[in-house]
Design an enzyme around this catalytic site. Structure first.
Site, PDB file in Angstrom:
ATOM      1  CD  GLU A  45     -36.985  27.113  36.242  1.00 46.75           C
ATOM      2  OE1 GLU A  45     -37.645  26.835  35.212  1.00 46.75           O
ATOM      3  OE2 GLU A  45     -35.805  27.078  36.531  1.00 46.75           O
ATOM      4  CB  CYS A  73     -50.800  17.723  27.807  1.00 46.11           C
ATOM      5  SG  CYS A  73     -51.965  18.800  28.238  1.00 46.11           S
ATOM      6  CG  ASN A  77     -49.419  17.664  24.112  1.00 46.19           C
ATOM      7  OD1 ASN A  77     -49.461  18.678  24.413  1.00 46.19           O
ATOM      8  ND2 ASN A  77     -48.247  17.131  24.169  1.00 46.19           N
ATOM      9  N   GLY A  78     -51.914  19.762  23.370  1.00 43.90           N
ATOM     10  CA  GLY A  78     -51.689  20.866  22.164  1.00 43.90           C
ATOM     11  C   GLY A  78     -53.129  22.125  22.625  1.00 43.90           C
ATOM     12  CD  GLU A 100     -30.538  28.964  34.271  1.00 47.04           C
ATOM     13  OE1 GLU A 100     -31.331  29.591  33.428  1.00 47.04           O
ATOM     14  OE2 GLU A 100     -30.882  27.804  34.335  1.00 47.04           O
ATOM     15  NE  ARG A 156     -44.884  15.678  28.109  1.00 44.56           N
ATOM     16  CZ  ARG A 156     -44.429  15.809  26.825  1.00 44.56           C
ATOM     17  NH1 ARG A 156     -42.993  15.230  26.726  1.00 44.56           N
ATOM     18  NH2 ARG A 156     -44.843  16.542  26.072  1.00 44.56           N
ATOM     19  CG  HIS A 203     -29.649  52.695  35.540  1.00 39.34           C
ATOM     20  ND1 HIS A 203     -29.347  54.170  35.469  1.00 39.34           N
ATOM     21  CD2 HIS A 203     -28.607  52.340  35.267  1.00 39.34           C
ATOM     22  CE1 HIS A 203     -28.078  54.247  35.266  1.00 39.34           C
ATOM     23  NE2 HIS A 203     -27.518  53.234  34.779  1.00 39.34           N
ATOM     24  CE  LYS A 210     -33.113  26.364  36.858  1.00 38.02           C
ATOM     25  NZ  LYS A 210     -33.027  26.503  35.475  1.00 38.02           N
ATOM     26  CD1 TRP A 257     -48.673  22.407  33.045  1.00 40.23           C
ATOM     27  CD2 TRP A 257     -49.378  23.616  31.374  1.00 40.23           C
ATOM     28  NE1 TRP A 257     -48.198  23.671  33.600  1.00 40.23           N
ATOM     29  CE2 TRP A 257     -48.704  24.403  32.315  1.00 40.23           C
ATOM     30  CE3 TRP A 257     -50.003  24.105  30.431  1.00 40.23           C
ATOM     31  CZ2 TRP A 257     -48.249  26.028  32.066  1.00 40.23           C
ATOM     32  CZ3 TRP A 257     -49.582  25.479  30.088  1.00 40.23           C
ATOM     33  CH2 TRP A 257     -48.866  26.275  30.841  1.00 40.23           C
ATOM     34  CE  LYS A 266     -36.700  19.090  31.722  1.00 42.09           C
ATOM     35  NZ  LYS A 266     -35.796  20.154  32.188  1.00 42.09           N
TER      36      LYS A 266
HETATM   37  C1  G6P Z   1     -39.763  25.227  30.126  1.00 42.46           C
HETATM   38  C2  G6P Z   1     -38.875  24.747  31.058  1.00 42.46           C
HETATM   39  C3  G6P Z   1     -37.614  25.487  31.113  1.00 42.46           C
HETATM   40  C4  G6P Z   1     -36.757  25.340  29.735  1.00 42.46           C
HETATM   41  C5  G6P Z   1     -37.866  25.984  28.775  1.00 42.46           C
HETATM   42  C6  G6P Z   1     -37.429  25.921  27.438  1.00 42.46           C
HETATM   43  O1  G6P Z   1     -40.175  26.468  30.656  1.00 42.46           O
HETATM   44  O2  G6P Z   1     -39.583  24.320  32.172  1.00 42.46           O
HETATM   45  O3  G6P Z   1     -36.464  24.696  31.943  1.00 42.46           O
HETATM   46  O4  G6P Z   1     -35.560  26.097  29.817  1.00 42.46           O
HETATM   47  O5  G6P Z   1     -39.103  25.353  28.944  1.00 42.46           O
HETATM   48  O6  G6P Z   1     -37.241  24.650  27.088  1.00 42.46           O
HETATM   49  P1  G6P Z   1     -36.505  23.841  25.959  1.00 42.46           P
HETATM   50  O7  G6P Z   1     -36.772  22.280  26.022  1.00 42.46           O
HETATM   51  O8  G6P Z   1     -36.739  24.652  24.682  1.00 42.46           O
HETATM   52  O9  G6P Z   1     -35.101  24.023  26.350  1.00 42.46           O
END
Ligand code: G6P
Length: 611
Positions: A491, A2, A99-100, A484, A27, A507, A488, A73, A606
């Site tokens: 996502e 949000c 937000n929250g 990672e 975000r 395994h 990526k 969101w 985000k």
């Molecule tokens: C969300 C974002 C990710 C990020 C994660 C942790 O899932 O989409 O890209 O790695 O949060 O966020 P932070 O701001 O704590 O690194």
């Protein structure tokens, strides 16, 4: 997650709010809305993008000098027009954005229902708003007092901003857990979830603290705690330029941020690492160096990409500092009953500095006597402020939802801390220390070299974009890189991807291998290289398609792989900062080729400010 924007002052509020909402789009959200004070309160809201909201209210009377705006969101209730914020209270006089999450909303809702309150949405926000209205009416008090009384009963996290039809010259805001920044202009105030909607108007901001209520007029800002005591607003100067939050000619923020990495890693090293003198200065952690050196263990706490940076750091700290390291998902760590001993060092890794799980995990650990170090990108964020000490990653604003430049900057910072501690502790000998310091200094140039191969990676993306699944494998320092890389890809392209330790693949995941499955090996030359080659052979023998990230001249891997992506050689400790780059590019180009909105992929946020 949000996004909140509000304005009060001489400008037209709507264009300021709308632009701010667009700046916060990164975000992640699924509906948007505004409430404008113009005689009464006008609320407009819409499922979908901010542009859909904008289009739906063309021609309406949008004139106002105060208003609130929100991108939602969804948590409580599906994304639709009625669940979108702002919400109006039953008497129609108050509007609120939030937000929250209000955890005890169900109980409050039951209480209000028995008093005749009607709810038009499924949200916890509408419940809190009506609770505030109920207190205001019942106690015959002002909105500010009603907010303070209500918040004492609230369990959960929030930023709220309210407007009151009967007091159109005042906004009331409050915070606990979620972020709120107030920009101070000349006879005007801007409120937002982060500084990006504010930066073009003013650089003077106040970060509201937990349990503070802000009473904001065009020419006045008053902060109080929930006990009605005045608090002194602490004004901070933003160290950020508007260009940093714009695309600068790139098609997407994600691509811009991938290409910024030579500069962001350099910025992160600058002023800290002196390759000629062989020194590393980390002023933020100097004071705690002794305690880190003598710590029985270090616990890295993080989520998402930041958690992967923690995993790389685990290998590095154990190797260079000989300290036991554990890497924890913040969401798990906060809810189990972890053993935390006084003097344990917790390193919280976070791009946003606002991730709710990470924030609460370190609050709990701090209360048990742990030392908290923050490796955070956003200056002034909640995690940065609650940490005892730490080091900013200085990667600049990261707007693309999928984290890229923040990851490599986190690795750079964590590596510098490990080098410094290992050397001072004596577990890292001088020759190796100096070699690593020099090589770390060369990383930005080597990242530039990798980026020169982007066209080749774009072609590979075209070739593999039709895959339904993908496997990413690596060992040692490159195992977290495989994780990672898989994150990526899923996502940004919605292709199901799994990261695995290359040996562990036998395994389970090997059952998936057939002539259709792309298997990405992160296979730069390191102490595990021969073993990785054997794993590659195992995939090849089952007709899997091998795509390998390798160093130039690696003939063995080239002979086995269907396709390769080349990165320059580096010490294995530093290699992840290079081997991740082609994987970021691959995901980006696959996502674009599949028509995904890569900067705002579906369902993702985000900054995850709810648990
Ligand atoms: C969300 C974002 C990710 C990020 C994660 C942790 O899932 O989409 O890209 O790695 O949060 O966020 P932070 O701001 O704590 O690194």
């Amino acid at each position: 997650m949000c996004g909140i924007v509000a304005y009060i002052g001489p400008r037209e509020a709507y264009p300021v709010i709308l632009k701010g909402l667009k700046r916060l789009e990164y975000r992640g959200y699924d509906s948007a809305g505004v409430a404008l004070l113009n005689g009464g309160i006008k609320v407009y809201k819409k499922k979908g993008r901010v542009a859909d909201l904008e289009e739906s209210i063309v021609g309406k009377d949008l004139h106002a000098h105060a208003g609130i705006g929100h991108t939602r969101w969804a948590t409580h209730g599906e994304p639709n027009d009625s669940n979108a914020h702002p919400h109006l209270s039953n008497n129609g006089k108050l509007a609120m954005i939030h937000n929250g999450i209000i955890e005890n909303y169900a109980q409050l809702k039951r209480e209000l229902s028995t008093k005749g309150y009607i709810f038009h949405s499924d949200t916890d926000t509408e419940v809190l708003l009506n609770f505030i209205e109920y207190i205001q009416t019942n106690n015959n008090c002002g909105l500010e007092e009603a907010v303070r009384i209500a918040l004492k009963r609230v369990v959960g996290a929030y930023v709220i901003v309210l407007v009151d039809q009967d007091n159109p010259d005042t906004l009331i805001a409050a915070r606990k857990g979620s972020p709120l920044v107030i920009g101070i202009g000349k006879n005007e105030h801007f409120l937002a979830s982060d500084a990006s909607p504010i930066i073009e108007y003013t650089k003077e901001v106040v970060y509201v603290n937990d349990y503070e209520v802000a009473i904001i007029k065009a020419d006045e800002l008053i902060l109080k705690n929930l006990g009605n005591e005045r608090q002194t607003p602490y004004i901070t100067k933003l160290d950020m330029e508007l260009a940093a939050i714009e695309k600068g000619g790139y098609e997407h923020f994600m691509l811009k941020e991938i290409f910024e990495q030579p500069q962001t890693i350099y910025d992160c090293l600058r002023g800290r690492l002196d390759a000629e003198a062989g020194t590393i200065k980390m002023s933020g952690i100097e004071k705690y160096a002794e305690q880190i050196m003598n710590a029985n263990r270090i616990v890295m706490v993080a989520c998402g990409t930041s958690w992967h940076a923690g995993l790389v750091a685990e290998y590095i700290f154990e190797e260079l500092c000989r300290i036991n390291v554990e890497v924890e998902y913040a969401s798990e760590f906060r809810y189990r009953n972890p053993v935390i001993n006084k003097g344990d060092v917790i390193i919280a890794i976070s791009q946003s500095g606002e991730t709710a799980d990470t924030l609460v995990a370190i609050e709990n650990a701090k209360a048990k006597g742990a030392i908290i170090l923050g490796v955070v990108n956003v200056v002034g964020s909640s995690i940065a402020r609650i940490s005892d000490a730490g080091a900013y990653t200085h990667a600049g604003p990261e707007i693309g939802v999928a984290s890229t430049k923040a990851f490599t900057a986190q690795l750079a910072v964590l590596t510098m801390i490990a080098l410094k501690i290992g050397y001072e502790k004596g577990t890292l000998d001088r020759d190796r220390y100096l070699k690593l310091v020099r090589e770390l200094n060369d990383i930005p140039d080597k990242v530039s070299t990798v980026l020169k191969g982007s066209e080749h990676i774009k072609a590979l993306a075209e070739k593999y974009k039709g895959a339904g699944d993908a496997l990413f494998l690596g060992r040692g320092y490159n195992f977290p890189v495989a994780l990672e890389g898989a994150l990526k890809l899923k996502e940004i392209s919605y292709i199901h991807a799994e990261g695995y330790p290359a040996a562990e693949m036998k395994h389970g995941p090997i059952a998936l291998v057939d002539e259709h499955l792309p298997v990405v090996f992160v296979a730069t030359k390191d102490s595990y290289h021969e073993k990785v080659i054997s794993n590659m052979q195992e995939i090849k023998a089952r007709k899997g398609k091998v795509i390998a990230v390798i160093n130039d001249g690696d003939e063995q891997s080239t002979a086995l792989a269907n396709d390769v992506m080349i990165v320059p050689e580096a010490d294995e400790i530093l290699a992840p900062m290079l081997s991740i780059i082609p994987l970021q590019l691959l995901s980006y180009y696959v996502g674009v080729a599949k028509g995904v909105d890569v900067d705002k992929p579906r369902n993702l946020a985000k900054s995850v400010t709810v648990e």
